[in-house]
Design a protein around this motif. Structure first.
Motif, PDB file in Angstrom:
ATOM      1  N   GLU A   2       0.971  -1.013   0.249  1.00 58.04           N
ATOM      2  CA  GLU A   2      -0.077  -0.021   0.202  1.00 58.04           C
ATOM      3  C   GLU A   2       0.214   1.373  -0.032  1.00 58.04           C
ATOM      4  O   GLU A   2       1.543   0.893   0.604  1.00 58.04           O
ATOM      5  CB  GLU A   2      -0.795  -0.062   1.116  1.00 58.04           C
ATOM      6  N   GLU A   3       0.101   2.663  -0.472  1.00 58.59           N
ATOM      7  CA  GLU A   3       0.801   3.594  -0.361  1.00 58.59           C
ATOM      8  C   GLU A   3      -0.231   4.670   0.305  1.00 58.59           C
ATOM      9  O   GLU A   3      -0.913   4.865  -0.139  1.00 58.59           O
ATOM     10  CB  GLU A   3       1.546   3.969  -2.211  1.00 58.59           C
ATOM     11  N   TYR A   4       0.227   5.582   0.634  1.00 58.19           N
ATOM     12  CA  TYR A   4      -0.184   6.667   1.075  1.00 58.19           C
ATOM     13  C   TYR A   4       0.164   8.154   1.064  1.00 58.19           C
ATOM     14  O   TYR A   4       1.517   8.097   1.179  1.00 58.19           O
ATOM     15  CB  TYR A   4      -0.266   6.836   2.785  1.00 58.19           C
ATOM     16  N   VAL A   5      -0.328   9.248   0.515  1.00 56.72           N
ATOM     17  CA  VAL A   5       0.013  10.575   1.079  1.00 56.72           C
ATOM     18  C   VAL A   5      -0.533  11.040   1.662  1.00 56.72           C
ATOM     19  O   VAL A   5      -1.346  10.543   2.377  1.00 56.72           O
ATOM     20  CB  VAL A   5      -0.123  12.039  -0.494  1.00 56.72           C
ATOM     21  N   ALA A   6      -0.161  11.447   2.899  1.00 59.15           N
ATOM     22  CA  ALA A   6      -0.570  12.814   4.736  1.00 59.15           C
ATOM     23  C   ALA A   6      -0.480  13.968   4.045  1.00 59.15           C
ATOM     24  O   ALA A   6       1.331  14.227   3.899  1.00 59.15           O
ATOM     25  CB  ALA A   6       0.105  11.517   5.672  1.00 59.15           C
ATOM     26  N   ARG A   7      -1.060  15.063   4.896  1.00 59.14           N
ATOM     27  CA  ARG A   7      -0.962  16.070   5.092  1.00 59.14           C
ATOM     28  C   ARG A   7      -0.750  16.424   6.677  1.00 59.14           C
ATOM     29  O   ARG A   7      -1.477  15.558   7.231  1.00 59.14           O
ATOM     30  CB  ARG A   7      -1.640  16.772   4.614  1.00 59.14           C
ATOM     31  N   LEU A   8       0.091  16.886   7.319  1.00 60.65           N
ATOM     32  CA  LEU A   8       0.538  16.251   8.553  1.00 60.65           C
ATOM     33  C   LEU A   8      -0.575  17.845   9.463  1.00 60.65           C
ATOM     34  O   LEU A   8      -0.322  18.572   8.765  1.00 60.65           O
ATOM     35  CB  LEU A   8       1.864  16.226   9.342  1.00 60.65           C
ATOM     36  N   GLU A   9       0.109  17.396  10.430  1.00 66.76           N
ATOM     37  CA  GLU A   9      -1.748  18.540  11.497  1.00 66.76           C
ATOM     38  C   GLU A   9      -0.240  19.950  11.752  1.00 66.76           C
ATOM     39  O   GLU A   9      -0.073  19.438  11.815  1.00 66.76           O
ATOM     40  CB  GLU A   9      -1.957  18.195  12.120  1.00 66.76           C
TER      41      GLU A   9
ATOM     42  N   LEU B 196       0.150   7.787  10.917  1.00 67.33           N
ATOM     43  CA  LEU B 196      -0.207   7.302  10.675  1.00 67.33           C
ATOM     44  C   LEU B 196       0.022   5.872  10.158  1.00 67.33           C
ATOM     45  O   LEU B 196      -0.348   4.787   8.860  1.00 67.33           O
ATOM     46  CB  LEU B 196      -0.099   8.014   8.620  1.00 67.33           C
TER      47      LEU B 196
ATOM     48  N   ASN C 243      -4.587  14.281   8.106  1.00 71.67           N
ATOM     49  CA  ASN C 243      -4.891  13.482   7.054  1.00 71.67           C
ATOM     50  C   ASN C 243      -4.207  12.831   5.769  1.00 71.67           C
ATOM     51  O   ASN C 243      -3.181  13.558   5.647  1.00 71.67           O
ATOM     52  CB  ASN C 243      -5.712  14.599   5.749  1.00 71.67           C
ATOM     53  N   TYR C 244      -4.330  11.597   5.186  1.00 74.37           N
ATOM     54  CA  TYR C 244      -3.926  10.889   4.063  1.00 74.37           C
ATOM     55  C   TYR C 244      -4.690  10.170   3.966  1.00 74.37           C
ATOM     56  O   TYR C 244      -6.140   9.534   3.379  1.00 74.37           O
ATOM     57  CB  TYR C 244      -3.400  10.274   5.583  1.00 74.37           C
ATOM     58  N   ARG C 245      -3.867   9.563   2.664  1.00 80.96           N
ATOM     59  CA  ARG C 245      -5.290   9.066   1.402  1.00 80.96           C
ATOM     60  C   ARG C 245      -4.236   7.638   0.642  1.00 80.96           C
ATOM     61  O   ARG C 245      -3.534   8.480   0.795  1.00 80.96           O
ATOM     62  CB  ARG C 245      -5.880  10.479   0.379  1.00 80.96           C
ATOM     63  N   ALA C 246      -5.058   6.455   0.614  1.00 79.07           N
ATOM     64  CA  ALA C 246      -4.262   5.444  -0.230  1.00 79.07           C
ATOM     65  C   ALA C 246      -4.003   5.812  -1.583  1.00 79.07           C
ATOM     66  O   ALA C 246      -5.291   6.720  -2.329  1.00 79.07           O
ATOM     67  CB  ALA C 246      -5.125   4.484   0.034  1.00 79.07           C
ATOM     68  N   VAL C 247      -2.935   5.991  -1.910  1.00 77.14           N
ATOM     69  CA  VAL C 247      -2.893   6.175  -3.797  1.00 77.14           C
ATOM     70  C   VAL C 247      -1.863   4.980  -4.051  1.00 77.14           C
ATOM     71  O   VAL C 247      -1.756   4.173  -3.363  1.00 77.14           O
ATOM     72  CB  VAL C 247      -1.990   7.404  -3.767  1.00 77.14           C
TER      73      VAL C 247
ATOM     74  N   LEU D 286      -4.412  14.871  -6.814  1.00 73.69           N
ATOM     75  CA  LEU D 286      -4.873  15.638  -5.694  1.00 73.69           C
ATOM     76  C   LEU D 286      -4.554  17.253  -6.430  1.00 73.69           C
ATOM     77  O   LEU D 286      -3.822  17.741  -7.406  1.00 73.69           O
ATOM     78  CB  LEU D 286      -3.029  15.315  -5.505  1.00 73.69           C
TER      79      LEU D 286
ATOM     80  N   LEU E  84      -5.913  17.553   0.525  1.00 74.27           N
ATOM     81  CA  LEU E  84      -5.455  17.276   1.956  1.00 74.27           C
ATOM     82  C   LEU E  84      -6.768  17.608   2.672  1.00 74.27           C
ATOM     83  O   LEU E  84      -6.741  18.737   2.634  1.00 74.27           O
ATOM     84  CB  LEU E  84      -5.109  16.109   1.917  1.00 74.27           C
TER      85      LEU E  84
END
Lengths: 139, 139, 139
Positions: free
Chosen positions: A10-17, A29, B2-6, B125, B139
């Motif tokens: 799996e791969e994820y992109v995240a925006r840190l708070e 995460l 916030n995160y999203r699988a890609v 994105l 995100l």
């Protein structure tokens, strides 16, 4: 050299708070997606930071603290198990308003904005004590 | 956080053109392969550079200019949509002939030589204005 | 800009051997898994280092030597063929006990601890002499 084949499941992109801790966010995460191991790169900015430098003679980490806004020009790290918790081993290069640069092992930093790409491996990685470096290493 | 699988659907390696702009070259690659989003790392050298530092108090970028040849020791970034155009958010660590280092948000730089690995995501994105940082974030 | 689609066929994580050479270890990994080409990021620490800076006027590399323990805050590079051998083109950002940072093309460095993620491409990349930069480039 020790190496192991891994498979990215799996791969994820995240925006840190904004206002949270940079490394804790990456560990959150990893917890949320139940990563057994992973690898990440990231960029962004922080409001302060504590870097650690490992003294290879005394085999102890010494902290270096920064109480000012800094860009995160580059961040590379990985996720593995350490004492039954997910640990994000995080190195970072930080920079100030004149482009001056500070870098090392990132212990903590308050997020201003952070963008992360995390790949999750099917295999599990676990850190164990290494006698020659006195570090917790995997493989 | 916030995160999203890609999902990575395609990967590319690219050699940036000597004399062209570093970031524009990455955006040209993203346009050429019609990337909806992506993540990249890169290395190389530039003939000059303009870094930006984000002032977290005034919420404005300030430029830092370098008119000399520099290595690109590390470059991490991502591609997303910003105002209907593909934008390569690019951070870089640069270094001079004594190994001294300068880093930040890379606005522009004239390529000497550049090697890039870009992964293209199936997902799109898009950056939108974030009130707390006054930055355009996804995100 | 020149680019090529690549496909990752295998991925590896590696722990570099304490006392070995950083770049030679990555090339040993590439040899062991018979990589035709690849891309890596890495982090860790070294006991010493020799960085190279490329002089864009004389088109020659000049060495910058460090005889002290340094963190490897970021390391980005790729594997390709150069004169019938696998060459790990390696850039690195190093840092000392005050967080001061040094960076460039990493020729050699004695590993203290090193963690690498290598993706192996199905396609082969081969470096050839480029007249405008006098560098060996692929694509």
């Amino acid at each position: 050299m020790n190496y192991r084949a891994v498979e990215t499941t799996e791969e994820y992109v995240a925006r840190l708070e904004t206002g949270a801790d940079w490394r804790a966010e990456i560990e959150s995460l990893a917890d949320a997606v139940e990563a057994e191991a992973g690898w990440f790169t990231a960029l962004g900015a922080v409001q302060d930071a504590e870097l650690w430098f490992y003294d290879q003679d005394t085999c102890e980490y010494a902290p270096i603290e920064f109480d000012e806004p800094l860009e995160v020009a580059a961040c590379v790290g990985n996720v593995s198990w350490l004492d039954d918790e997910r640990f994000a081993h995080t190195h970072a290069v930080l920079s100030d308003d004149e482009g001056r640069t500070y870098a090392g092992h990132l212990n903590e930093a308050t997020v201003w904005a952070g963008e992360v790409h995390l790949r999750v491996f099917e295999e599990s990685l676990e850190r164990e004590y290494d006698e020659s470096t006195e570090l917790d290493l995997w493989l």
